[in-house]
Write a protein that holds these residues in place. Structure first.
Motif, PDB file in Angstrom:
ATOM      1  N   THR A   1      27.046  42.239  31.414  1.00 28.26           N
ATOM      2  CA  THR A   1      26.682  41.787  32.752  1.00 28.26           C
ATOM      3  C   THR A   1      27.694  40.742  33.183  1.00 28.26           C
ATOM      4  N   SER A   2      28.270  40.908  34.382  1.00 30.33           N
ATOM      5  CA  SER A   2      29.288  39.979  34.868  1.00 30.33           C
ATOM      6  C   SER A   2      28.696  39.052  35.929  1.00 30.33           C
ATOM      7  N   SER A   3      29.065  37.772  35.865  1.00 29.90           N
ATOM      8  CA  SER A   3      28.579  36.803  36.851  1.00 29.90           C
ATOM      9  C   SER A   3      29.076  37.139  38.249  1.00 29.90           C
ATOM     10  N   THR A   4      30.194  37.850  38.342  1.00 29.02           N
ATOM     11  CA  THR A   4      30.723  38.358  39.602  1.00 29.02           C
ATOM     12  C   THR A   4      31.609  39.550  39.288  1.00 29.02           C
ATOM     13  N   THR A   5      31.742  40.459  40.250  1.00 28.75           N
ATOM     14  CA  THR A   5      32.646  41.596  40.072  1.00 28.75           C
ATOM     15  C   THR A   5      33.765  41.574  41.106  1.00 28.75           C
ATOM     16  N   VAL A   6      33.879  40.496  41.877  1.00 27.80           N
ATOM     17  CA  VAL A   6      34.868  40.409  42.949  1.00 27.80           C
ATOM     18  C   VAL A   6      36.281  40.376  42.370  1.00 27.80           C
ATOM     19  N   ALA A   7      37.166  41.183  42.930  1.00 27.01           N
ATOM     20  CA  ALA A   7      38.550  41.280  42.458  1.00 27.01           C
ATOM     21  C   ALA A   7      39.226  39.910  42.461  1.00 27.01           C
ATOM     22  N   GLY A   8      39.888  39.570  41.355  1.00 24.32           N
ATOM     23  CA  GLY A   8      40.618  38.320  41.239  1.00 24.32           C
ATOM     24  C   GLY A   8      39.781  37.125  40.856  1.00 24.32           C
ATOM     25  N   ALA A   9      38.466  37.290  40.755  1.00 28.91           N
ATOM     26  CA  ALA A   9      37.575  36.158  40.469  1.00 28.91           C
ATOM     27  C   ALA A   9      37.576  35.821  38.987  1.00 28.91           C
TER      28      ALA A   9
ATOM     29  N   THR B   1      44.072  39.909  31.419  1.00 26.32           N
ATOM     30  CA  THR B   1      45.082  39.163  30.666  1.00 26.32           C
ATOM     31  C   THR B   1      44.642  37.757  30.322  1.00 26.32           C
ATOM     32  N   SER B   2      43.478  37.312  30.829  1.00 33.50           N
ATOM     33  CA  SER B   2      42.994  35.969  30.544  1.00 33.50           C
ATOM     34  C   SER B   2      41.572  36.055  29.994  1.00 33.50           C
ATOM     35  N   VAL B   3      41.394  35.639  28.725  1.00 34.03           N
ATOM     36  CA  VAL B   3      40.093  35.716  28.057  1.00 34.03           C
ATOM     37  C   VAL B   3      39.843  34.418  27.288  1.00 34.03           C
ATOM     38  N   THR B   4      38.663  33.828  27.497  1.00 40.88           N
ATOM     39  CA  THR B   4      38.251  32.649  26.738  1.00 40.88           C
ATOM     40  C   THR B   4      36.849  32.889  26.194  1.00 40.88           C
ATOM     41  N   PRO B   5      36.705  33.084  24.884  1.00 38.42           N
ATOM     42  CA  PRO B   5      35.374  33.295  24.314  1.00 38.42           C
ATOM     43  C   PRO B   5      34.552  32.002  24.332  1.00 38.42           C
ATOM     44  N   THR B   6      33.247  32.156  24.526  1.00 38.74           N
ATOM     45  CA  THR B   6      32.323  31.030  24.442  1.00 38.74           C
ATOM     46  C   THR B   6      31.833  30.906  23.006  1.00 38.74           C
TER      47      THR B   6
ATOM     48  N   VAL C   1      23.024  36.962  23.096  1.00 36.38           N
ATOM     49  CA  VAL C   1      24.003  37.158  24.167  1.00 36.38           C
ATOM     50  C   VAL C   1      25.298  36.448  23.780  1.00 36.38           C
ATOM     51  N   LEU C   2      26.411  37.174  23.852  1.00 35.34           N
ATOM     52  CA  LEU C   2      27.734  36.631  23.568  1.00 35.34           C
ATOM     53  C   LEU C   2      28.541  36.625  24.858  1.00 35.34           C
ATOM     54  N   GLU C   3      29.228  35.519  25.140  1.00 36.15           N
ATOM     55  CA  GLU C   3      29.884  35.355  26.444  1.00 36.15           C
ATOM     56  C   GLU C   3      31.402  35.266  26.325  1.00 36.15           C
ATOM     57  N   LEU C   4      32.068  35.857  27.309  1.00 35.04           N
ATOM     58  CA  LEU C   4      33.519  35.743  27.470  1.00 35.04           C
ATOM     59  C   LEU C   4      33.813  35.313  28.896  1.00 35.04           C
ATOM     60  N   SER C   5      34.702  34.349  29.057  1.00 36.79           N
ATOM     61  CA  SER C   5      35.181  33.971  30.383  1.00 36.79           C
ATOM     62  C   SER C   5      36.505  34.695  30.622  1.00 36.79           C
ATOM     63  N   VAL C   6      36.603  35.421  31.737  1.00 38.72           N
ATOM     64  CA  VAL C   6      37.798  36.214  32.019  1.00 38.72           C
ATOM     65  C   VAL C   6      38.186  36.070  33.481  1.00 38.72           C
TER      66      VAL C   6
END
Length: 237
Positions: free
Chosen positions: A44-52, A81-86, A134-139
Motif C-alpha cells: 500500500t502506497s501513501s501516494t501514487t502521484v508521479a514524482g512524489a 532509484t531512491s529507497v530508504t528502508p524503515t 508491516v514493513l515500510e520503505l520510503s521511495v
C-alpha cells in the motif's frame, strides 16, 4: 550487518526465482495491479502521484502454510532509484545495491550512480502464522504517470518459503494468480510542497503597544499610592 550479496546461496537462488517475470512485467495493466483481498503479501502506497515521495507498506499476514515467517526479501523495480528502508524493532534490515550505468539524473539534478535492487528483512523472532506485521520503505516514485511498479517478494519461513512473484499474462486477471507480486500503477496528479522556512512573528499594532504602556503606568501609580497609604497608617499607629 551482513549484506545479502555476502551469502552465495541466497544470491544465486534469487535471480532464478524472478527471472520469469521480466518479460511478463511489460504486459501488466493498471487494473491487474490492484491487490486482491486474499493476497498474503500486499503493498500500500501513501501516494501514487508521479514524482512524489511515498511510504510503501508491505503487509505480511500469513506464513508458508502454518510455518512462521523469518524473512522477507523485496525486489525493487528498476524505475525506482531512491529507497530508504524503515527500521523495525523485531527485524534486521539489509540492502542489496548495484551500479547504475550509465548514471541517471533525478528531478532535483542529483546524479544517481548506484541504486538499491532489493531490501531484506530477517528476524530471530519469527512471525507466527495468523499474525500480521508491516514493513515500510520510503521511495521516490517515477516521474511518468501510468508506470507499472512490481515488487516481487520472497517470503522465507522456518519451513519452506513462498515466492510472491507471479504476474498476469494476456487475458489473465490478478485474481487468477496463486501468489501475485505486490504492485501498483503510478498516477497523474499535482504534487503539493509545504513551505518549511520560518517566518518572523508579526509586530503588534501600535494601538496595542499604547494600551500596554498605559496599563503598566497605571499599575505603578497604584502601587505607589498603596505604599504611601500603608506608611501613613503605620505612623498613626
Amino acid at each position: 550487518m551482513r549484506r545479502d550479496d555476502d551469502e552465495p546461496g541466497r544470491k544465486s537462488r534469487w535471480p532464478r526465482r524472478i527471472a520469469r517475470i521480466g518479460a511478463a512485467t511489460l504486459a501488466v495493466t493498471a487494473v491487474g495491479l490492484a491487490s486482491p483481498a486474499g493476497a498474503h503479501v500486499t503493498v500500500t502506497s501513501s501516494t501514487t502521484v508521479a514524482g512524489a515521495h511515498a511510504v510503501l507498506q508491505f503487509s505480511v499476514a500469513h506464513g508458508c502454510g502454518d510455518s512462521p515467517t523469518t524473512g522477507i526479501t523485496i525486489q525493487i523495480p528498476a524505475q525506482i532509484t531512491s529507497v530508504t528502508p524503515t527500521r523495525n524493532p523485531l527485524w534486521q534490515v539489509s540492502k542489496r545495491t548495484e551500479k547504475v550505468d550509465p548514471p541517471v539524473t533525478d528531478s532535483h539534478g542529483n546524479q544517481i550512480t548506484e541504486r538499491v535492487t532489493a531490501v531484506t528483512y530477517r528476524t530471530d523472532t519469527p512471525l507466527p502464522d495468523g499474525y500480521r506485521d508491516v514493513l515500510e520503505l520510503s521511495v521516490q516514485l517515477p516521474e511518468t504517470a501510468g508506470t507499472d511498479l512490481l515488487f516481487p517478494t520472497i517470503q522465507t519461513c522456518e519451513t519452506g518459503e513462498s515466492a510472491w512473484i507471479e504476474v498476469p499474462q494476456d487475458g489473465q486477471t490478478i485474481h487468477e494468480l496463486e501468489r501475485p507480486a505486490p504492485g501498483f500503477a503510478v498516477s497523474a496528479g499535482t504534487l503539493h510542497h509545504v513551505a518549511t522556512e520560518a517566518q518572523p512573528a508579526p509586530a503588534p499594532p501600535a494601538s496595542s503597544n499604547g494600551v500596554t504602556l498605559a496599563a503598566l503606568l497605571a499599575g505603578l501609580v497604584g502601587s505607589a499610592l498603596a505604599a504611601v497609604s500603608l506608611f501613613q497608617q503605620h505612623r498613626r499607629a
